[in-house]
Design a protein around this motif. Structure first.
Motif, mmCIF file in Angstrom:
data_model
loop_
_atom_site.group_PDB
_atom_site.id
_atom_site.type_symbol
_atom_site.label_atom_id
_atom_site.label_comp_id
_atom_site.label_asym_id
_atom_site.label_seq_id
_atom_site.Cartn_x
_atom_site.Cartn_y
_atom_site.Cartn_z
ATOM 1 N N TYR A 20 37.184 44.996 34.248
ATOM 2 C CA TYR A 20 37.824 45.843 35.081
ATOM 3 C C TYR A 20 37.004 46.197 36.396
ATOM 4 O O TYR A 20 35.974 46.334 36.336
ATOM 5 C CB TYR A 20 38.374 46.941 34.492
ATOM 6 C CG TYR A 20 39.078 46.856 33.277
ATOM 7 C CD1 TYR A 20 40.520 47.027 33.334
ATOM 8 C CD2 TYR A 20 38.639 46.973 32.095
ATOM 9 C CE1 TYR A 20 41.401 46.614 32.235
ATOM 10 C CE2 TYR A 20 39.439 46.863 30.777
ATOM 11 C CZ TYR A 20 40.588 46.695 31.119
ATOM 12 O OH TYR A 20 41.755 46.459 29.957
ATOM 13 N N LYS A 103 41.152 39.859 39.923
ATOM 14 C CA LYS A 103 40.558 40.765 38.955
ATOM 15 C C LYS A 103 41.568 41.750 38.474
ATOM 16 O O LYS A 103 42.650 42.007 38.951
ATOM 17 C CB LYS A 103 39.357 41.455 39.560
ATOM 18 C CG LYS A 103 38.312 40.807 40.271
ATOM 19 C CD LYS A 103 37.733 39.794 38.912
ATOM 20 C CE LYS A 103 36.933 40.527 38.068
ATOM 21 N NZ LYS A 103 36.394 39.634 37.012
ATOM 22 N N ASN A 104 41.218 42.494 37.310
ATOM 23 C CA ASN A 104 42.202 43.544 37.054
ATOM 24 C C ASN A 104 41.603 44.799 37.511
ATOM 25 O O ASN A 104 40.356 45.332 37.256
ATOM 26 C CB ASN A 104 42.070 43.557 35.386
ATOM 27 C CG ASN A 104 42.893 44.586 34.727
ATOM 28 O OD1 ASN A 104 43.630 45.433 35.389
ATOM 29 N ND2 ASN A 104 43.300 44.536 33.319
ATOM 30 N N TYR A 105 42.278 45.332 38.764
ATOM 31 C CA TYR A 105 41.895 46.195 39.609
ATOM 32 C C TYR A 105 42.685 47.353 39.796
ATOM 33 O O TYR A 105 43.558 47.194 39.606
ATOM 34 C CB TYR A 105 41.247 45.543 40.831
ATOM 35 C CG TYR A 105 42.393 45.281 41.906
ATOM 36 C CD1 TYR A 105 42.697 46.249 42.599
ATOM 37 C CD2 TYR A 105 42.937 43.960 41.746
ATOM 38 C CE1 TYR A 105 44.088 46.055 43.523
ATOM 39 C CE2 TYR A 105 43.850 43.657 42.546
ATOM 40 C CZ TYR A 105 44.292 44.668 43.474
ATOM 41 O OH TYR A 105 45.502 44.430 44.401
ATOM 42 N N LYS A 125 49.054 49.557 42.685
ATOM 43 C CA LYS A 125 47.622 49.453 42.385
ATOM 44 C C LYS A 125 46.962 50.239 43.202
ATOM 45 O O LYS A 125 45.674 49.999 43.211
ATOM 46 C CB LYS A 125 47.090 47.703 42.516
ATOM 47 C CG LYS A 125 47.644 46.904 41.301
ATOM 48 C CD LYS A 125 46.924 45.516 41.294
ATOM 49 C CE LYS A 125 47.165 44.825 40.155
ATOM 50 N NZ LYS A 125 46.830 45.224 38.958
#
Length: 280
Positions: A20, A103-105, A125
């Motif tokens: 993350y 990315k998982n952001y 996000k």
């Protein structure tokens, strides 16, 4: 502090290996992107206001006690237009998107110019916790609806004469009939609408998933104006998680807590260069 290339190498590794990534954007990020509140950009765009009110910069001038609403909105129309509508997506914000897009952001930001939105970060996000130049609200927060202001701002600028707008362009609350304000967190009347609460929920859900995981926090230009929103939470989360890394881009205060010394990668160099080098 290690040499620059060594820190870049470590930071790239931390981002690549992270499950993350949480970005935190502060005023220094927008300043590094070119959205400065003083100097030539200010003097070039606010010459009449500087002459009339002796303003020195855009930050302090935003607290000026104007005598009339016509004067107040002449100033704010130009302030909003310059920082929100007259500038497109900046290279720094676009590079940040390229850095994390796979990315998982998530992003939390105290900035209010909608640069993350312009740089194509998805709205689900990004949490702009301090407000948005694009919207007006009731000055006393009598209801929780916000009003998009682009068309009105343009009219105000077109009709501005001697740092005043016509009386009929002064916005009034459609519910209580009182004065309107820019949707910025500055007092207890700040309006948090449905979108704000949804962003808050998404941010909290994202943060819940980070406990014990391999996380990289990227803090960008966050000072001590409102440290409890980004700086201190990022420090605390890094301290509590042995798998966390904090990358801090800050010209004046790059160091972390002593306890986080080995988990913090600090940069004082030019932010444009740092982000560009992280992309290589």
């Amino acid at each position: 502090m290690e040499n620059y290339q060594a820190r870049i190498k470590k930071a790239k590794k931390a981002i690549k290996e992270a499950k993350y990534v949480l970005l935190g954007g502060g005023a220094g990020l927008s300043a590094a992107a070119g959205i400065t509140y003083s100097g030539k950009r200010f003097t070039d765009n606010f010459a009449p206001f500087i002459e009339k009110y002796l303003f020195t910069d855009l930050y302090s001038s935003s607290f000026y006690p104007f005598k009339t609403q016509e004067e107040r909105w002449a100033y704010w129309a130009k302030h909003i237009s310059l920082n929100r509508y007259e500038i497109g997506a900046t290279k720094l914000y676009m590079n940040l998107f390229q850095l994390v897009k796979n990315k998982n952001y998530f992003v939390i930001s105290t900035n209010v110019e909608s640069q993350f939105e312009k740089a194509e970060f998805p709205s689900d996000k990004v949490f702009e916790i301090q407000g948005d130049y694009s919207y007006l609200q009731c000055e006393k927060g009598c209801h929780d609806k916000l009003y998009y202001n682009e068309s009105l701002v343009k009219k105000m600028i077109d009709k501005n004469v001697d740092c005043k707008i016509p009386w009929y362009l002064v916005p009034k609350c459609p519910v209580c009939g009182g004065e309107m304000d820019v949707n910025l967190r500055k007092n207890q009347y700040f309006v948090q609408d449905e979108k704000w609460h949804e962003s808050d929920k998404l941010y909290k859900e994202f943060v819940k998933n980070l406990e014990g995981e391999k996380v990289t926090y990227i803090e960008l230009g966050v000072g001590f104006n409102t440290p409890g929103i980004i700086r201190y939470p990022f420090e605390g989360a890094t301290y509590r998680n042995e798998n966390a890394t904090l990358i801090r881009l800050n010209r004046d205060d790059p160091d972390g807590f002593t306890e986080n010394e080995n988990k913090t990668i600090g940069f004082t160099e030019d932010m444009q260069k740092i982000v560009a080098d992280l992309l290589k």
